[in-house]
Design an enzyme around this catalytic site. Structure first.
Site, short mmCIF file in Angstrom:
data_model
loop_
_atom_site.label_atom_id
_atom_site.label_comp_id
_atom_site.label_asym_id
_atom_site.label_seq_id
_atom_site.Cartn_x
_atom_site.Cartn_y
_atom_site.Cartn_z
N CYS A 150 0.80 -1.23 0.00
CA CYS A 150 0.00 0.00 0.00
C CYS A 150 0.83 1.28 0.00
O CYS A 150 0.28 2.37 -0.08
CB CYS A 150 -0.95 -0.01 1.19
SG CYS A 150 -1.84 -1.58 1.33
N PHE A 158 1.89 -3.49 3.90
CA PHE A 158 2.28 -4.77 4.49
C PHE A 158 3.80 -4.84 4.58
O PHE A 158 4.53 -4.30 3.75
CB PHE A 158 1.78 -5.93 3.63
CG PHE A 158 0.38 -6.39 3.97
CD1 PHE A 158 -0.41 -5.69 4.86
CD2 PHE A 158 -0.14 -7.54 3.39
CE1 PHE A 158 -1.69 -6.13 5.16
CE2 PHE A 158 -1.41 -7.98 3.68
CZ PHE A 158 -2.19 -7.27 4.58
#
Length: 397
Positions: A162, A383
């Site tokens: 992300c 992540f």
């Protein structure tokens, strides 16, 4: 660092195709999330789907790039005169002096998922029509944009979950400062696919309702898709706007594969690094676009990091309650939202927020507020604890 011009920018997501539609949605505090009815997915969740992506047709000479991700990219490139701006940059600086640095997490993986349904029943081979290089290959979207625009400068794709399309701003800034390029197309494209929807569901991270970042009753994320593009240059091109990239910060938690450090240490380092590069103090930031996914652990960790640096003074909101979490495109999309906050004089609402989590002590924006925004910070945390923060400002005439 020396400020870098956001000469032109555009974004397409479930809240609108192009800036005009996005402006209207942000000013009205409206979201675009709907119950999931994507492809064959049977999940109790909401998504942010861009309408009619599959109706987009690539030009004949680009058909070897055909996949949902590149169709979404093509749709985005056509908005707000952005494609023309790329060509102007190439004419001004030379086609070899314009880089293409994009972020994605899904790339064209949906094409692979669909191809597996058509495997040969006897030998398991994928259909001859399947083209890995032009679809699933992570570099596909950068190669597609560079080919479509006739560019010959350096190009790569960052796929760091992300934070992907926030980190490309930092990469481009370094190349510009080193004199390797004169302009760069940055941003990100991520499209809906089965792997992310079922994958995040298996991690018990998807919400059965439209996501509600920082709300006490938040239940998880709503996955979205988006194409966001920004043309960076040392000096504005003709018709360019007043927004500047002032600083960036990157860090790695090295804590867990899918959970942030519970105290938000990496997030705090990234924000502090961005402020330092921008030469700004925390009290000079007027708005923070939070990463704010809507999961209990991510929002809590980011809240602690923001509180440690800014207290509860700075207006902050997650716009994922409106757009969904667009994964690898989130950093680029939210950079454009920050640019609109600066130029339009608005602080976006934290859509979906009813009752703030009492354990998070930051100033969350319940409603849209119209006022001057001089400096904005955007957070993107992925992540593996990969973090990126960007600081934007507006050149004062």
């Amino acid at each position: 660092m020396k400020p870098i011009s956001l000469s032109h920018y555009t974004a397409t997501s479930c809240i609108g195709t192009g800036l005009s539609a996005m402006r209207a949605a942000l000013a009205g505090g409206r979201g675009g999330l709907t119950p999931c009815a994507f492809e064959t997915v049977d999940l109790d969740t909401w998504i942010g789907e861009v309408p009619d992506v599959d109706a987009v047709a690539l030009p004949a000479d680009l058909r070897h790039f055909d996949c949902r991700n590149n169709r979404l990219a093509w749709l985005g490139l056509q908005q707000d005169g952005f494609f023309d701006a790329i060509r102007l940059a190439a004419q001004t600086h030379g086609e070899q002096r314009v880089g293409v640095f994009l972020g994605t997490s899904t790339s064209g993986i949906l094409d692979t998922e669909l191809a597996y349904r058509e495997r040969d029943a006897h030998n398991g081979k994928l259909p001859l029509s399947y083209n890995y290089r032009g679809s699933h290959n992570v570099f596909s979207v950068a190669e597609f944009v560079r080919t479509a625009a006739g560019l010959h400068g350096p190009a790569f794709v960052v796929s760091s979950a992300c934070s992907s399309s926030a980190k490309v701003f930092a990469a481009a800034a370094r190349m510009l400062q080193l004199g390797l390029i004169d302009a760069a197309v940055v941003g990100g494209v991520d499209s809906l696919c089965l792997t992310t929807l079922y994958g995040f569901n298996s991690l018990e991270l998807t919400a059965p309702e439209a996501c509600r970042p920082f709300d006490v009753a938040r239940k998880g994320i709503s996955i979205g898709e988006a194409a966001a593009f920004v043309l960076l240059s040392r000096t504005p091109l003709a018709g360019g706007g007043p927004v500047r990239l002032l600083g960036y910060g990157e860090s790695s938690d090295a804590h867990h594969m899918s959970s942030p450090h519970p105290e938000g240490r990496g997030a705090r380092q990234a924000m502090a690094g961005a402020l330092e590069r921008a030469g700004l103090s925390a009290d000079q930031i007027d708005y923070i676009n939070l990463h704010g996914t809507g999961t209990p652990s991510n929002d809590a960790a980011e809240g602690k990091a923001v509180e440690a640096l800014f207290g509860d003074r700075v207006a902050a909101s997650s716009t994922k309650g409106a757009t969904g979490h667009t994964l690898g495109a989130a950093g680029g999309l939210e950079a454009v939202i920050c640019a609109l906050a600066l130029t339009d004089g608005l602080v976006p609402a934290n859509v979906g927020l009813d009752t703030p989590d009492p354990g998070i002590h930051i100033r969350l924006q319940h409603q849209v507020e119209h006022r001057s925004v001089h400096h904005a910070l955007s957070n993107s945390f992925g992540f593996g604890g990969t973090n990126a923060s960007l600081v934007f400002g507006q050149e004062v005439a």
